[in-house]
Motif scaffolding. Sequence first.
Motif, short mmCIF file in Angstrom:
data_model
loop_
_atom_site.label_atom_id
_atom_site.label_comp_id
_atom_site.label_asym_id
_atom_site.label_seq_id
_atom_site.Cartn_x
_atom_site.Cartn_y
_atom_site.Cartn_z
N ILE A 163 -3.32 -9.65 -8.36
CA ILE A 163 -2.11 -9.61 -9.21
C ILE A 163 -1.83 -11.03 -9.72
N ARG A 164 -2.17 -12.04 -8.91
CA ARG A 164 -1.97 -13.43 -9.37
C ARG A 164 -2.85 -13.75 -10.57
N LEU A 165 -4.05 -13.20 -10.59
CA LEU A 165 -4.93 -13.47 -11.75
C LEU A 165 -4.31 -12.87 -13.02
N GLN A 166 -3.73 -11.68 -12.89
CA GLN A 166 -3.12 -11.06 -14.07
C GLN A 166 -1.93 -11.89 -14.54
N ASP A 167 -1.20 -12.42 -13.56
CA ASP A 167 -0.06 -13.27 -13.89
C ASP A 167 -0.53 -14.55 -14.61
N LYS A 168 -1.64 -15.09 -14.15
CA LYS A 168 -2.17 -16.32 -14.77
C LYS A 168 -2.55 -16.08 -16.24
N VAL A 169 -3.24 -14.97 -16.48
CA VAL A 169 -3.65 -14.67 -17.86
C VAL A 169 -2.40 -14.49 -18.75
N LEU A 170 -1.40 -13.81 -18.21
CA LEU A 170 -0.17 -13.62 -18.99
C LEU A 170 0.50 -14.97 -19.28
N HIS A 243 -2.57 15.85 -17.19
CA HIS A 243 -1.66 14.93 -16.51
C HIS A 243 -2.23 13.52 -16.52
N ASP A 244 -1.38 12.55 -16.24
CA ASP A 244 -1.80 11.16 -16.23
C ASP A 244 -1.54 10.56 -14.86
N TYR A 245 -2.22 9.44 -14.61
CA TYR A 245 -2.09 8.81 -13.30
C TYR A 245 -0.68 8.37 -12.99
N ASP A 246 0.09 8.06 -14.03
CA ASP A 246 1.42 7.53 -13.74
C ASP A 246 2.49 8.62 -13.66
N ASP A 247 2.12 9.86 -13.98
CA ASP A 247 3.10 10.95 -13.88
C ASP A 247 3.65 11.01 -12.45
N ASP A 248 2.73 10.87 -11.52
CA ASP A 248 3.05 10.94 -10.10
C ASP A 248 4.05 9.87 -9.66
N LEU A 249 3.76 8.63 -10.08
CA LEU A 249 4.64 7.52 -9.70
C LEU A 249 6.04 7.80 -10.21
N LYS A 250 6.09 8.28 -11.46
CA LYS A 250 7.40 8.51 -12.08
C LYS A 250 8.12 9.67 -11.41
N SER A 251 7.39 10.78 -11.19
CA SER A 251 8.09 11.95 -10.63
C SER A 251 8.53 11.67 -9.18
N ARG A 252 7.81 10.79 -8.50
CA ARG A 252 8.21 10.47 -7.12
C ARG A 252 9.17 9.28 -7.06
N GLY A 253 9.50 8.72 -8.24
CA GLY A 253 10.46 7.62 -8.30
C GLY A 253 9.97 6.37 -7.55
N ILE A 254 8.65 6.13 -7.59
CA ILE A 254 8.10 5.00 -6.85
C ILE A 254 8.17 3.73 -7.71
N ASP A 255 8.78 2.68 -7.15
CA ASP A 255 8.85 1.41 -7.85
C ASP A 255 8.10 0.36 -7.01
N LEU A 256 6.94 -0.04 -7.51
CA LEU A 256 6.10 -0.97 -6.74
C LEU A 256 6.36 -2.43 -7.12
N TRP A 257 7.18 -2.64 -8.16
CA TRP A 257 7.38 -4.01 -8.62
C TRP A 257 7.87 -4.94 -7.49
N PRO A 258 8.85 -4.55 -6.66
CA PRO A 258 9.30 -5.49 -5.62
C PRO A 258 8.16 -5.98 -4.73
N GLN A 259 7.21 -5.12 -4.42
CA GLN A 259 6.09 -5.55 -3.57
C GLN A 259 5.19 -6.53 -4.32
N PHE A 260 4.92 -6.24 -5.59
CA PHE A 260 4.07 -7.16 -6.36
C PHE A 260 4.79 -8.49 -6.62
N LYS A 261 6.09 -8.38 -6.85
CA LYS A 261 6.87 -9.60 -7.09
C LYS A 261 6.80 -10.51 -5.86
N ALA A 262 6.90 -9.90 -4.69
CA ALA A 262 6.84 -10.69 -3.45
C ALA A 262 5.45 -11.35 -3.32
N MET A 263 4.38 -10.62 -3.73
CA MET A 263 3.03 -11.23 -3.65
C MET A 263 2.95 -12.44 -4.59
#
Length: 266
Positions: A163-170, A243-263
């Motif tokens: 995730i840090r590499l993606q942050d660096k490119v951004l 269906h799409d891969y992110d349908d699941d995340l959305k329907s289950r209300g999963i927010d992974l940003w806090p974990q990635f932010k902490a990394m």
Amino acid sequence: MLELYHHNLSVCAQKVRLALAEKGLDWEDRHVDLMKSEHLTPEYLALNPKGVVPTLVHDGTPIIESTIILEYLEDAFPEPSLRPADPVERARMRVWTKWPDDGLHAACGTVSYAAAFGEQIVAFHGAAALEDRIANLPDRARAARQKELYEKGMKASFLPDHIRLQDKVLGEMERRLADHDWLAGDGYSDAECALLPYLWRLERLGLENIWGERPHVGNWFARCKARPSWDRAMESYPKYGGHDYDDDLKSRGIDLWPQFKAMLAA
Ligand SMILES: N[C@@H](CCC(=O)N[C@@H](CS)C(=O)NCC(=O)O)C(=O)O
């Protein structure tokens, strides 16, 4: 005739679909179902020995590797050009298009598998069939990463670095876009085709806050999405299997940003 062997959600295939759309080229759709391991059949491996999508077949000749396919499309169909005319800007464009091959693509795969794909693939195949699939992947480094991601998900040892590499490119993109409209030269180029799908993947995984404090990246992304090529290559592209891969995340209300932010903060 152009035939594209691809998968609707594949970021590498999206790079090529964007270039085809920007160039106004028609192509025959050869969808390869990655979930069903169609990329590992002998027929597909004869076209692409790496066992990955995309493969472009032009008048019967297969061309592999998405970055090389972008270059090929420029050589074979030069107009409208997606390469800056100026040599320095052209070199700059190639530095951007090299990022996916220099780790960004693997990093995107890691984040995608940890966040969504891993669980879905394990559920689809079951343990024994999954072992077979991993054993048959031509790229053994990729196989090792996938194995750890299936087993550990968000706890995979290399996830923070990826995730840090993606942050660096951004971060690099924000610096460039602070005083330029485009990543290279003075128009939309293969640099845009090469990087837009990675932002879309992050957005679809609910991780768009990674550029929350990078307004120039946000503006550029919005501008690129407003072009007709976006809709044609990305947004309105058919969902396979309904269906799409992110349908699941959305329907289950999963927010992974806090974990990635902490990394990113660690
Ligand atoms: N370097 C290759 C990478 C292609 C690649 O990794 N494709 C992914 C989809 S984006 C794939 O086919 N994955 C199948 C798998 O991991 O088993 C390219 O740019 O074409």
